[in-house]
Design a protein around this motif. Sequence first.
Motif, PDB file in Angstrom:
ATOM      1  N   THR A 134     135.192  37.220  42.281  1.00 43.49           N
ATOM      2  CA  THR A 134     136.081  36.282  41.614  1.00 43.49           C
ATOM      3  C   THR A 134     137.255  37.016  40.983  1.00 43.49           C
ATOM      4  OG1 THR A 134     134.169  34.921  41.079  1.00 43.49           O
ATOM      5  CG2 THR A 134     136.200  34.415  39.924  1.00 43.49           C
ATOM      6  N   VAL A 135     138.440  36.460  41.140  1.00 43.04           N
ATOM      7  CA  VAL A 135     139.660  37.052  40.601  1.00 43.04           C
ATOM      8  C   VAL A 135     140.280  36.091  39.597  1.00 43.04           C
ATOM      9  CG1 VAL A 135     141.936  38.000  41.160  1.00 43.04           C
ATOM     10  CG2 VAL A 135     140.056  38.219  42.805  1.00 43.04           C
ATOM     11  N   GLU A 136     140.701  36.607  38.473  1.00 47.75           N
ATOM     12  CA  GLU A 136     141.414  35.792  37.496  1.00 47.75           C
ATOM     13  C   GLU A 136     142.905  35.837  37.801  1.00 47.75           C
ATOM     14  OE1 GLU A 136     140.508  36.794  33.494  1.00 47.75           O
ATOM     15  OE2 GLU A 136     138.364  36.364  33.702  1.00 47.75           O
ATOM     16  N   LEU A 137     143.545  34.680  37.777  1.00 49.31           N
ATOM     17  CA  LEU A 137     144.988  34.607  37.965  1.00 49.31           C
ATOM     18  C   LEU A 137     145.482  33.316  37.335  1.00 49.31           C
ATOM     19  CD1 LEU A 137     146.025  33.467  41.533  1.00 49.31           C
ATOM     20  CD2 LEU A 137     143.722  33.177  40.661  1.00 49.31           C
ATOM     21  N   SER A 138     146.770  33.146  37.329  1.00 48.11           N
ATOM     22  CA  SER A 138     147.370  31.939  36.768  1.00 48.11           C
ATOM     23  C   SER A 138     148.434  31.451  37.737  1.00 48.11           C
ATOM     24  CB  SER A 138     147.982  32.222  35.390  1.00 48.11           C
ATOM     25  OG  SER A 138     148.575  31.057  34.855  1.00 48.11           O
ATOM     26  N   THR A 139     148.126  30.360  38.444  1.00 48.44           N
ATOM     27  CA  THR A 139     149.080  29.803  39.396  1.00 48.44           C
ATOM     28  C   THR A 139     148.858  28.303  39.499  1.00 48.44           C
ATOM     29  OG1 THR A 139     150.000  30.065  41.630  1.00 48.44           O
ATOM     30  CG2 THR A 139     147.608  30.098  41.445  1.00 48.44           C
ATOM     31  N   ALA A 140     149.922  27.560  39.750  1.00 48.51           N
ATOM     32  CA  ALA A 140     149.859  26.101  39.757  1.00 48.51           C
ATOM     33  C   ALA A 140     149.070  25.585  40.960  1.00 48.51           C
ATOM     34  CB  ALA A 140     151.270  25.518  39.768  1.00 48.51           C
ATOM     35  N   VAL A 141     148.406  24.435  40.768  1.00 48.89           N
ATOM     36  CA  VAL A 141     147.682  23.772  41.845  1.00 48.89           C
ATOM     37  C   VAL A 141     147.903  22.269  41.715  1.00 48.89           C
ATOM     38  CG1 VAL A 141     145.553  23.693  40.462  1.00 48.89           C
ATOM     39  CG2 VAL A 141     145.433  23.444  42.956  1.00 48.89           C
ATOM     40  N   SER A 142     148.096  21.609  42.854  1.00 52.29           N
ATOM     41  CA  SER A 142     148.152  20.151  42.856  1.00 52.29           C
ATOM     42  C   SER A 142     146.872  19.632  43.486  1.00 52.29           C
ATOM     43  CB  SER A 142     149.371  19.647  43.637  1.00 52.29           C
ATOM     44  OG  SER A 142     149.303  20.053  44.995  1.00 52.29           O
ATOM     45  N   CYS A 143     146.409  18.500  42.988  1.00 51.33           N
ATOM     46  CA  CYS A 143     145.103  17.986  43.381  1.00 51.33           C
ATOM     47  C   CYS A 143     145.193  16.487  43.628  1.00 51.33           C
ATOM     48  CB  CYS A 143     144.084  18.301  42.278  1.00 51.33           C
ATOM     49  SG  CYS A 143     142.449  17.611  42.528  1.00 51.33           S
ATOM     50  N   ARG A 144     144.645  16.052  44.775  1.00 52.77           N
ATOM     51  CA  ARG A 144     144.592  14.630  45.083  1.00 52.77           C
ATOM     52  C   ARG A 144     143.140  14.219  45.286  1.00 52.77           C
ATOM     53  NH1 ARG A 144     148.133  13.831  50.203  1.00 52.77           N
ATOM     54  NH2 ARG A 144     147.603  16.022  50.497  1.00 52.77           N
ATOM     55  N   SER A 145     142.756  13.115  44.641  1.00 53.27           N
ATOM     56  CA  SER A 145     141.403  12.589  44.789  1.00 53.27           C
ATOM     57  C   SER A 145     141.475  11.081  44.861  1.00 53.27           C
ATOM     58  CB  SER A 145     140.529  13.022  43.607  1.00 53.27           C
ATOM     59  OG  SER A 145     140.920  12.332  42.423  1.00 53.27           O
ATOM     60  N   SER A 146     140.314  10.432  44.953  1.00 55.57           N
ATOM     61  CA  SER A 146     140.290   8.971  44.989  1.00 55.57           C
ATOM     62  C   SER A 146     140.769   8.370  43.672  1.00 55.57           C
ATOM     63  CB  SER A 146     138.869   8.485  45.298  1.00 55.57           C
ATOM     64  OG  SER A 146     137.950   8.962  44.330  1.00 55.57           O
ATOM     65  N   SER A 147     140.748   9.180  42.618  1.00 58.12           N
ATOM     66  CA  SER A 147     141.211   8.711  41.299  1.00 58.12           C
ATOM     67  C   SER A 147     142.714   8.852  41.124  1.00 58.12           C
ATOM     68  CB  SER A 147     140.498   9.490  40.183  1.00 58.12           C
ATOM     69  OG  SER A 147     139.099   9.334  40.264  1.00 58.12           O
ATOM     70  N   GLY A 148     143.374   9.495  42.095  1.00 59.40           N
ATOM     71  CA  GLY A 148     144.816   9.691  42.012  1.00 59.40           C
ATOM     72  C   GLY A 148     145.195  11.149  42.125  1.00 59.40           C
ATOM     73  N   GLU A 149     146.432  11.442  41.746  1.00 60.89           N
ATOM     74  CA  GLU A 149     146.931  12.804  41.811  1.00 60.89           C
ATOM     75  C   GLU A 149     146.967  13.417  40.417  1.00 60.89           C
ATOM     76  OE1 GLU A 149     150.543  13.371  43.899  1.00 60.89           O
ATOM     77  OE2 GLU A 149     149.956  12.142  45.621  1.00 60.89           O
ATOM     78  N   CYS A 150     146.735  14.735  40.370  1.00 64.14           N
ATOM     79  CA  CYS A 150     146.868  15.438  39.097  1.00 64.14           C
ATOM     80  C   CYS A 150     147.354  16.857  39.371  1.00 64.14           C
ATOM     81  CB  CYS A 150     145.547  15.463  38.325  1.00 64.14           C
ATOM     82  SG  CYS A 150     144.190  16.333  39.138  1.00 64.14           S
ATOM     83  N   SER A 151     147.880  17.484  38.348  1.00 59.87           N
ATOM     84  CA  SER A 151     148.362  18.850  38.465  1.00 59.87           C
ATOM     85  C   SER A 151     147.542  19.739  37.562  1.00 59.87           C
ATOM     86  CB  SER A 151     149.841  18.942  38.093  1.00 59.87           C
ATOM     87  OG  SER A 151     150.036  18.516  36.751  1.00 59.87           O
ATOM     88  N   GLY A 152     147.559  21.034  37.843  1.00 61.03           N
ATOM     89  CA  GLY A 152     146.793  21.947  37.022  1.00 61.03           C
ATOM     90  C   GLY A 152     147.189  23.386  37.235  1.00 61.03           C
ATOM     91  N   VAL A 153     146.416  24.288  36.644  1.00 61.96           N
ATOM     92  CA  VAL A 153     146.656  25.729  36.751  1.00 61.96           C
ATOM     93  C   VAL A 153     145.325  26.416  37.054  1.00 61.96           C
ATOM     94  CG1 VAL A 153     147.417  27.826  35.568  1.00 61.96           C
ATOM     95  CG2 VAL A 153     148.579  25.640  35.123  1.00 61.96           C
ATOM     96  N   ILE A 154     145.288  27.219  38.104  1.00 67.75           N
ATOM     97  CA  ILE A 154     144.085  27.956  38.473  1.00 67.75           C
ATOM     98  C   ILE A 154     143.856  29.080  37.469  1.00 67.75           C
ATOM     99  CG2 ILE A 154     142.993  29.386  40.245  1.00 67.75           C
ATOM    100  CD1 ILE A 154     144.730  27.935  42.318  1.00 67.75           C
ATOM    101  N   SER A 155     142.602  29.269  37.061  1.00 71.20           N
ATOM    102  CA  SER A 155     142.262  30.386  36.177  1.00 71.20           C
ATOM    103  C   SER A 155     141.402  31.428  36.881  1.00 71.20           C
ATOM    104  CB  SER A 155     141.540  29.889  34.919  1.00 71.20           C
ATOM    105  OG  SER A 155     140.373  29.169  35.259  1.00 71.20           O
ATOM    106  N   GLN A 156     140.559  31.016  37.837  1.00 71.95           N
ATOM    107  CA  GLN A 156     139.713  31.926  38.609  1.00 71.95           C
ATOM    108  C   GLN A 156     139.614  31.426  40.033  1.00 71.95           C
ATOM    109  OE1 GLN A 156     135.913  31.925  36.587  1.00 71.95           O
ATOM    110  NE2 GLN A 156     136.425  33.744  35.412  1.00 71.95           N
TER     111      GLN A 156
END
Length: 248
Positions: A134-156
């Motif tokens: 496992t590597v720790e980093l900080s980079t943006a991620v976009s996520c789509r699910s049945s509940s809708g879209e959301c944005s976030g930041v990867i930590s590991q």
Amino acid sequence: MQLHVLVIEDNVSSLELICEALHGAGIATLGTRSPLHASDLVDRRKFDGIFLDLSMPGLDGAAMSRRIRRSTRNSTTPIIVVGDQTHPGPNTIKNAFAAGAQFYLPKPLDRAKLVRLVNSTQGSLVRERLRNHTVELSTAVSCRSSSGECSGVISQISEQGMVFQFEGKLHVGDLVRLSFRLPKVERPVEATATILRVMRDSGQSAGCRFDSLSSAGRQALHHFVASSAATGENLPGWGRRSSAIATS
């Protein structure tokens, strides 16, 4: 990247011979003659491989294999069983493989064959190590699910999955489509994943297991994780290495 192997063997000479061969190949080794001690170790520490004697007092190789496969830290660790060909016991070897063992080493131990086995299995041990690194980093991620879209930041992140902080709605069991960039990789990585856990202690974060990645994305992720495991350098955009895997 140094490998770490556990040797569970109640015969002193066999234990010393296996540990010597592993040390000779540059592998860090921990040996024990006690199945009870071994059970405690597989719960507390992650190993890259386990050599396991088939016939031990109190807990045979098949039972120990099942014990290892039920552990949190070593459920996928490669197991090399060591068995006595002259007194193998009924179905002992068969039962050990059915319980999760992957390689077999016959007794009496031959130094040359032992060295060949260690050399031939190193590739499998390294691949398993990288799969779970496992590597720790900080980079943006976009996520789509049945509940809708959301944005976030990867930590590991690992080759198996990742942990990311997010804003929006996600639930355990959700199937999601992810898009994120890795350092020094021009194209975004596209993946599908299953949410395994959602934590709301401080903000919101989720752990997911990758179900599929594009061929290019899988190759880029493998290169990123392998480079971090090999160097341990804090390159721009790269995080420090972590021994924890939050999605296991």
